[in-house]
Structure formats: C-alpha cells, structure tokens
Write an enzyme that holds these catalytic residues in place. Structure first.
Site, PDB file in Angstrom:
ATOM      1  N   GLU A   1       0.850  -1.196   0.000  1.00  0.00           N
ATOM      2  CA  GLU A   1       0.000   0.000   0.000  1.00  0.00           C
ATOM      3  C   GLU A   1       0.873   1.227   0.000  1.00  0.00           C
ATOM      4  O   GLU A   1       1.817   1.312   0.792  1.00  0.00           O
ATOM      5  CB  GLU A   1      -0.790   0.093   1.320  1.00  0.00           C
ATOM      6  CG  GLU A   1      -2.193  -0.355   1.295  1.00  0.00           C
ATOM      7  CD  GLU A   1      -2.879   0.001   2.620  1.00  0.00           C
ATOM      8  OE1 GLU A   1      -2.870   1.179   3.012  1.00  0.00           O
ATOM      9  OE2 GLU A   1      -3.409  -0.926   3.244  1.00  0.00           O
TER      10      GLU A   1
ATOM     11  N   GLU B   1     -13.668   6.281  -1.576  1.00  0.00           N
ATOM     12  CA  GLU B   1     -14.608   5.470  -0.806  1.00  0.00           C
ATOM     13  C   GLU B   1     -15.333   6.352   0.203  1.00  0.00           C
ATOM     14  O   GLU B   1     -14.747   6.800   1.181  1.00  0.00           O
ATOM     15  CB  GLU B   1     -13.858   4.338  -0.091  1.00  0.00           C
ATOM     16  CG  GLU B   1     -13.236   3.332  -1.048  1.00  0.00           C
ATOM     17  CD  GLU B   1     -12.297   2.361  -0.341  1.00  0.00           C
ATOM     18  OE1 GLU B   1     -12.776   1.520   0.430  1.00  0.00           O
ATOM     19  OE2 GLU B   1     -11.068   2.452  -0.566  1.00  0.00           O
TER      20      GLU B   1
ATOM     21  N   LYS C   1     -15.658   5.682   4.271  1.00  0.00           N
ATOM     22  CA  LYS C   1     -14.534   5.572   5.194  1.00  0.00           C
ATOM     23  C   LYS C   1     -14.693   6.603   6.292  1.00  0.00           C
ATOM     24  O   LYS C   1     -15.126   7.722   6.055  1.00  0.00           O
ATOM     25  CB  LYS C   1     -13.216   5.797   4.452  1.00  0.00           C
ATOM     26  CG  LYS C   1     -12.928   4.645   3.491  1.00  0.00           C
ATOM     27  CD  LYS C   1     -11.505   4.669   3.025  1.00  0.00           C
ATOM     28  CE  LYS C   1     -10.595   4.380   4.177  1.00  0.00           C
ATOM     29  NZ  LYS C   1      -9.190   4.320   3.748  1.00  0.00           N
TER      30      LYS C   1
END
Ligand code: NAG
Ligand code: NAG
Ligand code: NAG
Ligand code: NAG
Ligand code: NAG
Length: 464
Positions: free
Chosen positions: A262, A316, A319
């Site tokens: 990530e 998103e 979140k």
C-alpha cells in the site's frame, strides 16, 4: 554481398532489441477497497481495469466472493486477505484447510489468485493474540494451500513501517527490538523458504509537512544526507524503502523481495489537511507508478522494480475520518479518473478491446525524479507521524486501528487507513507478481540473447 542489406538487417534487429528493452515488464497494482455505497459492480470493475487501464493486479482486504468471481478469466492477478480476527484460528490445520476450501478453491485457477495476505498491519495492531499467532497462521495457511494443490499461491502479510526503528538515517534502521526475534525473523525465514515477499506499506503522506513537502512528493529538494552511506536521499519514499532494506540486510535477509502493499496520497481534504490535493496526489502516485514500471530503484536497491499496489482504486465515501480518508482513489465510482498518472491504455478504445490492445504506460514526464534537493528537517516529518488512517474494523467489529505513533523517525510514516468494508475480517493481499515479473524479464533477456545471436549470425552469413 550487399552490405546494404546487412546494414538494414542490423538496424531492424537493433530496433527490435531496443523496443524489447524499453517495454515495461511490470504494470501497476491497486488496492480495491470497498468502503463505499456507490461503487460499480465488480464485473464492471474487472472489465474496466482489463480494457481501459494498465492495472494488472488488485489486492483485496478480504476474500470477497463476488469480486473473486468477477475477475475470473481476466489477466488481472488477485491478492486476497485473511481477516485479522481469523488469525488465531488459522493456526489450526483444519481451520486453514476450510478457509482455503471456502475462499480459494472455488475461484482458483479461473481467477488468478497469486497471494494470500494473513491479516493486515498486525504488528501495529498491538493485539497480542494476533501478533503471536501471525507466523504460525501463515505457516498453517501455506501448508493448507500446498496440500490443496495451490502451490504457487504465496502467503505473506503487510506491515506498516512500525516494524522498523531508528530509521533515520536509513542506514541506521533496524527491525524493532522485541518483535525482531519473536516475529520478524521467523516471518522472514518463512518468506525465504516459501519464496514469498516481505510486504510493507510506505506512506510518505503521513510524514508530510510543508517544510518537507517536496521531499515527500518527489519534487526537487535538497535531499537528506546519510553520513554512513554518503547517500543524499532525494525522496522520503526512497529513504523508507532503504530503511527496510537496511533492516533486512543487518540480519542477512536482504535476499527477500519487497512488495509495496500500500502507498498513496489523498487528493482532497478538509481545509486543515494541507497535504491533500489533486496536484500532490498526482505527483506522488505518478512517481510511484513510474517506479513500478521503470528500473529506477532506490540508492541501496538500484534499478529495482517493486511490485506495487496503490491505495486505492476508488474514492470510498463510507470511510471514517476526515475528507482526506475518502479521497485516496485513483478513480471516482463512475470510472472517471480523479487525475491521470499514465495508467490508462492509450487509444481508449470504446469497443471492448481484445488482447490486441497494447498497453502503453505513459510515463509521467512531467514529474522530476525528485532529484533535487531541498532540505528537510526531519523533525517536521516526525511530528505528524501520529496521523493515521483509520483502519478497518474487522468483521468482528474490532477496530484495528493502529495509529499510535511511537517514535520519531521519519520513517515513521506508520499510519494506516481503515480499509474495511470490503470484508470480512479484513486483510490485505498481494500477489506473486514477483515470480511473474521475473519470468517476464527472463523471457525478455532470452529474447535479447536470441536477437544478438541472430544479429551475429546474419552479419556472419552476409559477409561470407
Ligand atoms: C471462465 O471461462 C471458462 C471457459 O470459458 C468458463 O467455463 C467459465 O465459466 C468462466 N468463468 C467465469 C466465472 O466466468
Ligand atoms: C489486433 O491488432 C491488429 C493490428 O492492429 C488488428 O489488425 C487486428 O484487427 C486486431 N485484432 C483484434 C482482435 O482487434
Ligand atoms: C503535519 O502537522 C503539521 C503541524 O501539525 C500540520 O500543519 C500538517 O498539516 C500536518 N501534515 C499533515 C499531512 O497532516
Ligand atoms: C474483538 O472484539 C470482541 C468483542 O468486542 C472481543 O471479545 C475480542 O476480544 C476482540 N478481539 C480482539 C482480537 O480484540
Ligand atoms: C522525537 O525525537 C525527539 C528527539 O529525539 C524527542 O525529543 C522527541 O520527544 C520525540 N518526539 C516524540 C513524539 O517522541
């Protein structure tokens, strides 16, 4: 005989060789998080990635069946994750066996599952029951995969940079005492034996401060000098990677591949979140994408291409946290790029393309390599270390956030996002892209040798 013809032959061959050498062998991966109520169906996502982008691998924070089905019969590799809460149970052979039967067997081989990650950022979680069972669970799962016939699926687990301490300068970095002998060395040994990578989540984003902005974003800056190695680091990203490498080398585990599970940058934030902008996200992720496709490497790992998963595929909206957390995506839910980092296939065919489409990565020429220098006070960098993304709550409802910052190292960009949503006790995954990229490179080299041989032979034949 005609020297003209031989010259032409040589030129043609050289051109071919050149083309082969310059072709990218590795594309880019993304973390496919699903904490959002407006995402397109997985089948559309699979089609989009396959036909419109050079993204060739995804990582899930769970083992979502719908997504696994949707990516069947695509060339996109998939990493799935075992939920954090499942780790203790996974130590049991029968549980691991069942997990594989439920989450892998129904999809493999049609879905190119290359890796299973066991939990997500477990060391940072501070949950003792997960930490002590992490490596045993990895071994158990590996065994279950092998026994089920899935020998080429790797097992690993992503880490924040909290596994490293004294990371400034990078040459002083070592694995965190306490975890090193208990967890990290056994894990590295397992990874070595199974030819699997160490997965890390480097986030210069979390080390951002105005004073080190250029250093974080690969822009011209004064760099940070490492006295021990006489290396001036021009980007925090390189410094983090070399801190990890140094830690591995110090205990003779530097033969293990590193996968960037990530990394990313938010493109929009609340007014106080000054780091977040489309320009910064594009600068950072664009340079990361280049490093995933070009032989740039780091000072201690020159020319190394890292298998990389940008966080994240989509913005998103569910979140938790500030605006920044919701805006890490490369794409909006309607597939519009938030910004372009050169991962769209050129020519954007509107019709469903076939295999024919050549992928082209446009490399972001507009960003410098980050070579210039500027100075950054590392302290600033560390002040913000405490930021973290909120992590996901796992299914069991236990929030895994790990954000307590500990030390001050610049590498302490140890924060994490929450990735939930997607899953069941979430985890991340990665893929065994390494084997693939190595194979691809080997093929390229073989082709290269063949071309050279044919060149020599044709010259020889022509001249005689
Ligand atoms: C993948 O392709 C195979 C062969 O065409 C087909 O039988 C199978 O149903 C496909 N799988 C999925 C999930 O579409
Ligand atoms: C593939 O590309 C070739 C050359 O561009 C083209 O002629 C051919 O039609 C394409 N094939 C498909 C299936 O698109
Ligand atoms: C880091 O902290 C400084 C000072 O607190 C703040 O101004 C800056 O916005 C923070 N950076 C990030 C990325 O939050
Ligand atoms: C998760 O939460 C449950 C209930 O809150 C708790 O009993 C359990 O111990 C937690 N698990 C971990 C690993 O924290
Ligand atoms: C960071 O390091 C400095 C110097 O080492 C230390 O004085 C400071 O307390 C540390 N800050 C934190 C938050 O640990």
């Amino acid at each position: 005989m005609s020297t003209t013809r031989s010259k032409t032959t040589i030129i043609l061959l050289l051109s071919t060789i050149f083309l082969h050498l310059t072709a990218s062998t590795t594309a880019i991966g993304v973390n496919y998080g699903t904490l959002s109520d407006n995402l397109p169906p997985p089948t559309k996502v699979a089609e989009f990635l396959q036909t419109k982008t050079t993204i060739d691998r995804i990582k899930l924070f769970d083992a979502n069946p719908e997504i696994l089905r949707a990516f069947a019969n695509t060339s996109i590799s998939v990493t799935v994750t075992v939920g954090n809460g499942d780790i203790p149970g996974m130590v049991e052979a029968s549980t691991a066996q069942k997990w594989v039967a439920d989450n892998i067997a129904p999809y493999y081989l049609e879905t190119k599952i290359i890796r299973v990650t066991v939990g997500n950022e477990i060391l940072k979680s501070a949950v003792k029951n997960w930490i002590v069972n992490l490596v045993p669970a990895m071994k158990s799962l590996h065994k279950a995969l092998v026994n089920a016939g899935f020998k080429d699926i790797q097992v690993s687990t992503p880490h924040t940079l909290s596994l490293v301490e004294h990371s400034e300068p990078p040459s002083a970095a070592r694995f965190r005492v306490g975890y090193d002998k208990q967890v990290i060395i056994p894990m590295l040994q397992f990874l070595r034996e199974t030819k699997s990578p160490l997965m890390i989540n480097p986030y210069p984003y979390f080390g951002w401060a105005q004073s080190v902005s250029d250093y974080c974003l690969f822009k011209p800056n004064k760099g940070i000098y490492d006295e021990n190695t006489k290396i001036t680091y021009m980007s925090m990203f390189d410094a983090i990677m070399d801190a990890v490498y140094t830690s591995m080398k110090a205990i003779d585990y530097d033969d293990i591949e590193i996968v960037i599970a990530e990394t990313g940058w938010s493109s929009a934030g609340d007014p106080e979140e000054a780091a977040c902008s489309v320009e910064n996200a594009k600068a950072f992720n664009g340079n990361v994408a280049r490093r995933a496709t070009e032989s740039i490497g780091t000072p201690l790992m020159p020319k190394k291409i890292f298998e990389t998963y940008i966080f994240a595929l989509f913005n998103e909206n569910l979140k938790s946290g500030g605006t920044s957390e919701k805006n890490f995506g490369l794409f909006k839910p309607d597939f519009t790029p938030v910004y372009d980092i050169g991962i769209m296939k050129t020519g954007q065919q509107q019709d469903s393309e076939k295999e024919n489409t050549t992928q082209t990565n446009e490399n972001m020429d507009d960003f410098g390599d980050g070579n210039m220098a500027e100075t950054n006070e590392n302290k600033d960098v560390t002040e913000n270390n405490t930021q973290t993304h909120k992590k996901n709550t796992d299914m069991s409802g236990n929030t895994t956030r790990t954000e307590e910052n500990k030390e001050n190292t610049s590498v302490s960009v140890t924060r994490t996002h929450e990735h939930s949503g997607v899953s069941v006790n979430q985890t991340k995954e990665d893929t065994g892209v390494d084997a693939k990229s190595i194979a691809t490179r080997l093929i390229s080299y073989c082709q290269y040798i063949v071309y050279i041989l044919s060149t020599v032979i044709s010259i020889y034949v022509t001249m005689h």
